[in-house]
Design an enzyme around this catalytic site. Structure first.
Site, PDB file in Angstrom:
ATOM      1  CB  CYS A  91      -1.619   7.430   2.283  1.00  0.00           C
ATOM      2  SG  CYS A  91      -2.813   6.517   3.247  1.00  0.00           S
ATOM      3  CD  GLU A 133      -2.697  -1.149  -0.230  1.00  0.00           C
ATOM      4  OE1 GLU A 133      -3.205  -0.079  -0.630  1.00  0.00           O
ATOM      5  OE2 GLU A 133      -2.740  -2.194  -0.900  1.00  0.00           O
TER       6      GLU A 133
HETATM    7  P1  NAP Z   1       8.829   4.861   3.437  1.00  0.00           P
HETATM    8  O1  NAP Z   1       9.935   5.810   3.523  1.00  0.00           O
HETATM    9  O2  NAP Z   1       8.558   4.183   2.150  1.00  0.00           O
HETATM   10  O3  NAP Z   1       9.070   3.778   4.599  1.00  0.00           O
HETATM   11  C1  NAP Z   1       8.133   2.764   4.861  1.00  0.00           C
HETATM   12  C2  NAP Z   1       8.833   1.601   5.502  1.00  0.00           C
HETATM   13  O4  NAP Z   1       9.728   1.012   4.559  1.00  0.00           O
HETATM   14  C3  NAP Z   1       9.681   1.980   6.707  1.00  0.00           C
HETATM   15  O5  NAP Z   1       9.562   1.001   7.689  1.00  0.00           O
HETATM   16  C4  NAP Z   1      11.078   2.007   6.124  1.00  0.00           C
HETATM   17  O6  NAP Z   1      12.099   1.799   7.058  1.00  0.00           O
HETATM   18  C5  NAP Z   1      10.993   0.836   5.174  1.00  0.00           C
HETATM   19  N1  NAP Z   1      12.045   0.787   4.167  1.00  0.00           N
HETATM   20  C6  NAP Z   1      12.831   1.770   3.701  1.00  0.00           C
HETATM   21  N2  NAP Z   1      13.694   1.291   2.767  1.00  0.00           N
HETATM   22  C7  NAP Z   1      13.429  -0.031   2.634  1.00  0.00           C
HETATM   23  C8  NAP Z   1      13.975  -1.072   1.829  1.00  0.00           C
HETATM   24  N3  NAP Z   1      14.941  -0.855   0.947  1.00  0.00           N
HETATM   25  N4  NAP Z   1      13.466  -2.314   1.973  1.00  0.00           N
HETATM   26  C9  NAP Z   1      12.482  -2.575   2.853  1.00  0.00           C
HETATM   27  N5  NAP Z   1      11.927  -1.619   3.635  1.00  0.00           N
HETATM   28  C10 NAP Z   1      12.386  -0.358   3.526  1.00  0.00           C
HETATM   29  O7  NAP Z   1       7.438   5.554   3.854  1.00  0.00           O
HETATM   30  P2  NAP Z   1       7.126   6.416   5.144  1.00  0.00           P
HETATM   31  O8  NAP Z   1       7.784   7.739   4.999  1.00  0.00           O
HETATM   32  O9  NAP Z   1       7.361   5.627   6.369  1.00  0.00           O
HETATM   33  O10 NAP Z   1       5.558   6.598   5.053  1.00  0.00           O
HETATM   34  C11 NAP Z   1       4.939   7.562   4.280  1.00  0.00           C
HETATM   35  C12 NAP Z   1       4.459   6.981   2.972  1.00  0.00           C
HETATM   36  O11 NAP Z   1       3.560   5.903   3.242  1.00  0.00           O
HETATM   37  C13 NAP Z   1       3.671   7.969   2.137  1.00  0.00           C
HETATM   38  O12 NAP Z   1       4.033   7.810   0.789  1.00  0.00           O
HETATM   39  C14 NAP Z   1       2.225   7.543   2.365  1.00  0.00           C
HETATM   40  O13 NAP Z   1       1.351   7.921   1.335  1.00  0.00           O
HETATM   41  C15 NAP Z   1       2.367   6.060   2.478  1.00  0.00           C
HETATM   42  N6  NAP Z   1       1.245   5.457   3.195  1.00  0.00           N
HETATM   43  C16 NAP Z   1       0.335   4.721   2.473  1.00  0.00           C
HETATM   44  C17 NAP Z   1      -0.759   4.155   3.102  1.00  0.00           C
HETATM   45  C18 NAP Z   1      -1.761   3.342   2.332  1.00  0.00           C
HETATM   46  O14 NAP Z   1      -2.547   2.631   2.951  1.00  0.00           O
HETATM   47  N7  NAP Z   1      -1.784   3.412   1.011  1.00  0.00           N
HETATM   48  C19 NAP Z   1      -0.931   4.344   4.470  1.00  0.00           C
HETATM   49  C20 NAP Z   1       0.022   5.099   5.177  1.00  0.00           C
HETATM   50  C21 NAP Z   1       1.102   5.647   4.522  1.00  0.00           C
HETATM   51  P3  NAP Z   1      12.983   3.025   7.590  1.00  0.00           P
HETATM   52  O15 NAP Z   1      12.068   3.853   8.395  1.00  0.00           O
HETATM   53  O16 NAP Z   1      14.036   2.340   8.386  1.00  0.00           O
HETATM   54  O17 NAP Z   1      13.520   3.745   6.388  1.00  0.00           O
END
Ligand code: NAP
Length: 516
Positions: free
Chosen positions: A321, A287
């Site tokens: 999001c 997601e």
């Molecule tokens: P993110 O930067 O993509 O991080 C999400 C998760 O992925 C974190 O736990 C992060 O760990 C991990 N991660 C980073 N690099 C990775 C890799 N190479 N392999 C595996 N995991 C990795 O997103 P965010 O800033 O936490 O969240 C905001 C985003 O989430 C926004 O784009 C928002 O729209 C989206 N979101 C979507 C929904 C939905 O239901 N569609 C709901 C909520 C949020 P680290 O923190 O250690 O980097």
């Protein structure tokens, strides 16, 4: 079994509730700065490296530290999850569901305390924090019931054949990697984790690095509820280091990810490769981001529309999001809606979330802060600044709610996810044009339409291509069981978290047929 009912939100206008929140902030404040180790196979593991969690409302305050996993520890977590799977998969759905119901009951008892942690670690106001906690309770109550329902479904739905005993069982997949975001650090993290385990899988939980303490608290709560060792292995660590390692691992059976488009696509690519020793195709539930629009038609209730644009755009400083980041207004009512939005926005207060007088709090960290301020500078080139447009005072990552008007639909601030308190407004010549603009991004998560004309509403229902479409209400605030959540296109795999089919994603169906 009592039918599922959403957890009610706390009414903070009741003095007793407001006091309970103050008491919880006070209690949690005294617990800040503690350390939370990794938990692998039920054992607490200390690491040399640590992750430090900072209060985004007060940068000098440390919320807590957690251990930080290396790839060697990620391997240990995988082995612990593989070992636990051999027994956990044999538990009945009743036993697994009961664990979720117990955890939900424990969380309900400690509601204010968990909400207080959300204020300190994620910068949530009391109402936003309470909604996050309530949603976590809902996910557990809902998925527990869904697991029981799924166990019955296979027995009921097959067409009977005389002389044969046929059944369809929804069996677990194996070890999953759960990778949640920081913006709903309790609800989404708890929902993703418990959906996987109630279906009989075991997991390695890698929390977001900005909000690992709330995840540690939740894992403690699962242990208090009686979760056997190794079913959830708590593995804070760098996404790039242990995230990639676990995604690539040949024993990883599925990955449940919620986060940005870029990381989602990286995981999509990596998880599609088969590595040595791997005997399955990994399943990916991803997601991702959104660029969500609210359309205001010329016959709409304009005050209602303006209020909902403002709440959808600036609640939790736009870090949802589902947040409205584009408003598309019919030309006949454009000036009036813009004026109302600007007036409402300029009254919003930003500051430390433990002051209930503040409408919203900080953005999550320095990276986000700098990135959003850069987008505001881009916005100043692409549109007319009508409200906000700069940082707000205080020792946190505060940014004023910002409105740009007269922005072209293809401008960068109308196409790229900003994930902060910034909304762009554009003018549509008619409703068809408004829909065309609404559908012109690569995302497809949420959207709202404010209109009275039935034909207009039905046209939007058919043509507005988003996973969650709302009419005459805000585009945020999906409720578990009521508004299953997930988006199209670059918003992800449309998993519909909190919906009746979600657990299917964590199971595979086995048909057995016996001649009698
Ligand atoms: P993110 O930067 O993509 O991080 C999400 C998760 O992925 C974190 O736990 C992060 O760990 C991990 N991660 C980073 N690099 C990775 C890799 N190479 N392999 C595996 N995991 C990795 O997103 P965010 O800033 O936490 O969240 C905001 C985003 O989430 C926004 O784009 C928002 O729209 C989206 N979101 C979507 C929904 C939905 O239901 N569609 C709901 C909520 C949020 P680290 O923190 O250690 O980097």
């Amino acid at each position: 079994m009592i039918p599922f009912k959403n957890e009610p939100f706390v009414d903070f206008s009741v003095a007793e509730n407001a006091q309970a929140m103050q008491d919880a902030w006070h209690k949690v404040n005294k617990e800040l700065g503690r350390h939370y180790p990794l938990i692998i196979g039920g054992e607490k593991i200390e690491t040399e490296q640590k992750i430090t969690s900072i209060n985004p409302s007060e940068k000098s305050q440390i919320v807590g530290t957690t251990g930080k996993a290396s790839q060697a520890l990620a391997e240990e977590a995988m082995q612990a999850a593989l070992a636990a799977f051999e027994t956990w998969k044999k538990e009945t759905p009743e036993v697994r569901a009961r664990l979720l119901f117990k955890a939900a009951a424990l969380l309900r008892r400690r509601k204010f305390e968990f909400s207080a942690w959300l204020s300190y670690e994620a910068g949530k106001t009391r109402a936003e924090a309470d909604a996050d906690t309530a949603e976590a309770i809902d996910f557990m109550e809902y998925y527990g019931r869904q697991a029981l329902e799924l166990a019955e479904r296979g027995k009921k739905t097959l067409i009977s054949l005389t002389g044969e005993d046929n059944r369809l069982d929804y069996i677990p997949l194996g070890v999953g990697i759960v990778i949640p975001p920081w913006n709903f650090p309790l609800a989404i993290m708890a929902g993703m984790t418990t959906a996987a385990i109630v279906s009989g899988n075991t997991v390695v939980l890698k929390p977001a690095s900005t909000t690992p303490v709330i995840a540690a608290k939740f894992v403690e709560l699962l242990e208090d509820a009686g979760l056997p060792a190794g079913v959830v292995n708590f593995l804070p660590g760098s996404g790039a280091e242990v995230g990639d390692y676990l995604v690539d691992h040949p024993k990883t059976r599925f990955i449940s990810f919620t986060g940005s488009r870029d990381i989602g696509l990286r995981i999509f690519e990596r998880s599609s490769r088969t590595n040595k020793g791997q005997i399955w195709m990994k399943r990916l539930v991803a997601e991702m981001g959104g660029k969500d629009s609210i359309i205001v038609h010329k016959d709409a209730d304009l005050e209602l529309a303006a209020l909902n644009i403002v709440n959808s755009a600036f609640g939790f400083s736009g870090q949802k999001c589902s947040a409205c980041s584009r408003a598309i207004i019919h030309q006949d009512v454009y000036d009036e809606v813009v004026n109302r939005v600007v007036k409402l926005t300029s009254k919003l207060t930003v500051g430390n979330v433990t002051d209930p007088g503040n409408y919203t709090g900080p953005v999550i960290d320095e990276n986000a802060y700098n990135k959003i301020l850069e987008y505001i500078e881009i916005g100043k080139q692409e549109g007319k600044l009508a409200a906000g447009g700069e940082k707000a005072p205080g020792n946190g990552y505060f940014i004023q709610p910002t409105v740009f008007v007269d922005v072209a639909p293809d401008a960068r601030i109308m196409q790229e996810e900003i994930f902060g308190p910034v909304v762009g407004i554009t003018k549509a010549s008619d409703f068809g044009h408004a829909l065309e603009i609404a559908n012109n991004t690569e995302y497809g998560l949420t959207g709202s339409v404010f209109a009275k004309d039935r034909a207009v509403i039905e046209k939007a229902r058919e043509q507005f291509h988003v996973g969650n479409l709302y009419f005459n209400r805000k585009c945020t605030g999906a409720l578990v069981g009521v508004h299953p959540f997930g988006g199209f296109n670059m918003s992800g795999t449309d998993s519909k978290a909190g919906g009746p089919d979600y657990l299917m994603l964590f199971t595979q169906q086995k048909l057995s047929s016996e001649v009698l």
